[in-house]
Design an enzyme around this catalytic site. Structure first.
Site, mmCIF file in Angstrom:
data_model
loop_
_atom_site.group_PDB
_atom_site.id
_atom_site.type_symbol
_atom_site.label_atom_id
_atom_site.label_comp_id
_atom_site.label_asym_id
_atom_site.label_seq_id
_atom_site.Cartn_x
_atom_site.Cartn_y
_atom_site.Cartn_z
ATOM 1 N NE ARG A 233 -4.247 6.589 -7.275
ATOM 2 C CZ ARG A 233 -4.134 6.274 -5.988
ATOM 3 N NH1 ARG A 233 -3.872 7.207 -5.103
ATOM 4 N NH2 ARG A 233 -4.301 5.035 -5.586
ATOM 5 C CG LEU B 16 10.214 -16.425 -1.395
ATOM 6 C CD1 LEU B 16 10.237 -16.164 0.111
ATOM 7 C CD2 LEU B 16 10.330 -15.099 -2.134
ATOM 8 C CG ASP C 267 -2.059 0.971 1.096
ATOM 9 O OD1 ASP C 267 -2.366 1.377 -0.047
ATOM 10 O OD2 ASP C 267 -2.634 1.354 2.128
ATOM 11 N NE ARG D 203 -7.568 1.732 -5.591
ATOM 12 C CZ ARG D 203 -6.387 1.859 -5.048
ATOM 13 N NH1 ARG D 203 -5.347 2.157 -5.779
ATOM 14 N NH2 ARG D 203 -6.222 1.685 -3.738
ATOM 15 C CD1 TRP E 36 7.412 6.524 -2.398
ATOM 16 C CD2 TRP E 36 7.010 6.479 -4.609
ATOM 17 N NE1 TRP E 36 8.630 6.488 -3.050
ATOM 18 C CE2 TRP E 36 8.404 6.462 -4.404
ATOM 19 C CE3 TRP E 36 6.522 6.459 -5.918
ATOM 20 C CZ2 TRP E 36 9.319 6.425 -5.458
ATOM 21 C CZ3 TRP E 36 7.430 6.423 -6.968
ATOM 22 C CH2 TRP E 36 8.806 6.403 -6.732
ATOM 23 C CB SER F 107 -8.276 -5.609 -2.767
ATOM 24 O OG SER F 107 -8.996 -4.429 -3.089
ATOM 25 C CB THR F 108 -12.451 -8.565 -4.306
ATOM 26 O OG1 THR F 108 -12.433 -8.364 -2.882
ATOM 27 C CG2 THR F 108 -11.928 -9.961 -4.606
ATOM 28 C CG HIS G 139 -0.316 1.696 -9.302
ATOM 29 N ND1 HIS G 139 -0.516 1.416 -7.967
ATOM 30 C CD2 HIS G 139 -1.389 2.447 -9.689
ATOM 31 C CE1 HIS G 139 -1.656 1.967 -7.566
ATOM 32 N NE2 HIS G 139 -2.198 2.602 -8.591
ATOM 33 N NE ARG H 262 -8.061 1.094 5.384
ATOM 34 C CZ ARG H 262 -7.906 2.403 5.541
ATOM 35 N NH1 ARG H 262 -8.111 2.962 6.723
ATOM 36 N NH2 ARG H 262 -7.548 3.172 4.514
ATOM 37 C CD1 TRP I 74 -12.360 -5.968 -8.902
ATOM 38 C CD2 TRP I 74 -11.849 -5.352 -11.003
ATOM 39 N NE1 TRP I 74 -11.683 -7.009 -9.497
ATOM 40 C CE2 TRP I 74 -11.361 -6.662 -10.781
ATOM 41 C CE3 TRP I 74 -11.644 -4.757 -12.249
ATOM 42 C CZ2 TRP I 74 -10.684 -7.395 -11.771
ATOM 43 C CZ3 TRP I 74 -10.974 -5.479 -13.220
ATOM 44 C CH2 TRP I 74 -10.500 -6.784 -12.985
HETATM 45 C C1 IPE Z 1 -5.283 -2.644 0.064
HETATM 46 O O1 IPE Z 1 -4.994 -1.320 -0.182
HETATM 47 C C2 IPE Z 1 -5.219 -3.437 -1.198
HETATM 48 C C3 IPE Z 1 -3.920 -3.551 -1.807
HETATM 49 C C4 IPE Z 1 -2.808 -3.011 -1.387
HETATM 50 C C5 IPE Z 1 -3.868 -4.371 -2.976
HETATM 51 P P1 IPE Z 1 -6.140 -0.230 -0.458
HETATM 52 O O2 IPE Z 1 -5.458 1.065 -0.667
HETATM 53 O O3 IPE Z 1 -7.048 -0.722 -1.504
HETATM 54 O O4 IPE Z 1 -6.917 -0.263 0.934
HETATM 55 P P2 IPE Z 1 -7.833 0.823 1.639
HETATM 56 O O5 IPE Z 1 -8.860 1.252 0.650
HETATM 57 O O6 IPE Z 1 -6.943 1.956 2.033
HETATM 58 O O7 IPE Z 1 -8.398 0.130 2.833
HETATM 59 C C1 IPE Z 2 -1.534 0.137 -3.356
HETATM 60 O O1 IPE Z 2 -1.317 1.496 -3.429
HETATM 61 C C2 IPE Z 2 -1.779 -0.505 -4.702
HETATM 62 C C3 IPE Z 2 -3.147 -0.963 -4.901
HETATM 63 C C4 IPE Z 2 -4.115 -0.905 -4.036
HETATM 64 C C5 IPE Z 2 -3.458 -1.538 -6.187
HETATM 65 P P1 IPE Z 2 -2.521 2.514 -3.489
HETATM 66 O O2 IPE Z 2 -2.905 2.716 -4.895
HETATM 67 O O3 IPE Z 2 -3.616 2.105 -2.585
HETATM 68 O O4 IPE Z 2 -1.820 3.827 -2.947
HETATM 69 P P2 IPE Z 2 -2.444 4.852 -1.906
HETATM 70 O O5 IPE Z 2 -2.864 4.080 -0.709
HETATM 71 O O6 IPE Z 2 -3.589 5.511 -2.587
HETATM 72 O O7 IPE Z 2 -1.311 5.782 -1.615
HETATM 73 MG MG MG Z 3 -4.049 2.417 -0.645
#
Ligand code: IPE
Ligand code: IPE
Ligand code: MG
Length: 242
Positions: A33, A131, A20, A71, A25, A65-66, A37, A194, A69
Site C-alpha cells: 500500500r 495556484l 483516494d 490505520r 492501486w 484525515s483525522t 501512497h 461519500r 490515524w
Molecule cells: C478519505 O479516504 C481520506 C483521504 C483520502 C485522505 P479514506 O480511504 O480514508 O476514506 P474511507 O475510509 O474510504 O471513507
Molecule cells: C488514500 O488512499 C490515501 C489516504 C487515505 C491516506 P487509501 O489509502 O485510502 O487507498 P484505498 O482507498 O485503501 O485504496
Molecule cells: Mg481509501
C-alpha cells in the site's frame, strides 16, 4: 488543441479532490500500500501543475484525515514521512509555476518535525501569486467546524459577539478555507461515493463528481473529464434556471 478545449470549458475557481485509492492501486500491481501512497504524493505535483495550466485559482487536496490515524502504525508512520518527501521533491517545480502552498488541519497531533516542515513550506511560498495548493493533512471537517463553534462560543461568553451576530460569514471566517474562493467542484476518485468528512460546510453548493480511477492513475485527462462534466452542470444555488 489544449488551448481550444480550454476555451470551451467553464473553469471553476476552487476544486477539491479526495486523494483516494492509493492502496487498491498498489494492490492491483502486487505492491505494498505504501507504494501507492508514494505514487499518490507524486501525482499531487502533476495535477497541481495541470490545475495551474487551466487557470484554476485554488486546489484543495485531502491527503490525511483525522480518522486515518486508525490505520496500522506502519502505514501511519509511512504517511507521516510524506510532508518531508513533498518538500524535497517539488520545491523547484512549484517555484517555477508560482504555486503557493497552504495546509489545513489540526496542529495538535503532528510531530514537531512535520509541523516545522509545514510551516517552512507555507512561509517559503506565501508571496506566490499562482495556484493556491491547499493540502488538507490531519484534516477533518467536523473538527474544523467544532473549532469554529468553540471560538464563537468563547466570544459570546466574553460578550465580543452577540448570538444574533452568528451568521454563515462568522463561521466561514473561522475555517481553514477563509481566504480561498468558494468551493465549486469536489472530485472523488476511486469509486467511493461519500465525502468521508471532507469540506462538509464548504461543499454546500459545490458540484460533486465521482470517478472510478484510483488517485495515482488520475491524470490531466481525468481532470479534463471532470471539467467537461462541470461545464455541463446547471448551478442554481436554490434559484431557478436562468
Ligand atoms: C478519505 O479516504 C481520506 C483521504 C483520502 C485522505 P479514506 O480511504 O480514508 O476514506 P474511507 O475510509 O474510504 O471513507
Ligand atoms: C488514500 O488512499 C490515501 C489516504 C487515505 C491516506 P487509501 O489509502 O485510502 O487507498 P484505498 O482507498 O485503501 O485504496
Ligand atoms: Mg481509501
Amino acid at each position: 488543441m489544449f488551448k481550444k478545449r480550454k476555451q470551451e470549458l467553464k473553469i471553476p475557481n476552487h476544486i477539491a479532490i479526495i486523494l483516494d485509492g492509493n492502496g487498491r492501486w498498489a494492490k492491483k500491481r502486487g505492491m505494498p500500500r505504501t507504494y501507492g501512497h508514494q505514487k499518490g504524493v507524486e501525482n499531487i505535483r502533476k495535477i497541481a501543475i495541470a490545475a495551474s495550466d487551466y487557470g484554476i485559482k485554488a486546489l484543495s487536496v485531502y491527503a490525511f484525515s483525522t480518522e486515518n490515524w486508525k490505520r496500522p502504525k506502519s502505514e501511519v508512520d509511512y504517511l507521516m514521512k510524506l510532508p518531508g518527501e513533498f518538500e524535497k521533491k517539488f520545491k523547484d517545480d512549484f517555484k517555477k509555476y508560482d504555486i503557493k502552498v497552504m495546509f489545513s488541519g489540526r496542529k495538535t497531533h503532528l510531530s514537531q518535525e512535520n509541523l516545522d516542515i509545514l510551516e517552512r513550506i507555507t512561509k517559503n511560498t506565501k508571496d506566490r501569486e499562482g495556484l493556491i495548493l491547499n493540502i488538507c493533512f490531519d484534516y477533518g471537517s467536523k473538527s474544523e467546524i467544532i473549532q469554529a463553534v468553540k471560538e464563537i462560543a468563547q466570544e459570546v461568553k466574553s460578550q465580543k459577539l452577540s448570538i444574533d451576530d452568528i451568521t454563515s460569514e462568522e463561521i466561514d471566517k473561522r475555517l481553514y478555507t477563509k481566504d480561498l474562493p468558494e468551493l465549486d467542484l469536489l472530485i472523488r476518485p476511486s469509486g467511493e461515493i461519500r465525502l468521508s468528512n471532507f469540506l462538509l460546510w464548504q461543499a454546500a453548493y459545490a458540484e460533486l463528481y465521482f470517478c472510478k480511477t484510483y488517485w495515482p492513475a488520475f491524470s490531466k485527462k481525468s481532470l479534463e473529464k471532470a471539467l467537461v462534466e462541470y461545464t455541463k452542470r446547471n448551478r442554481r444555488f436554490g434559484g431557478i434556471k436562468s
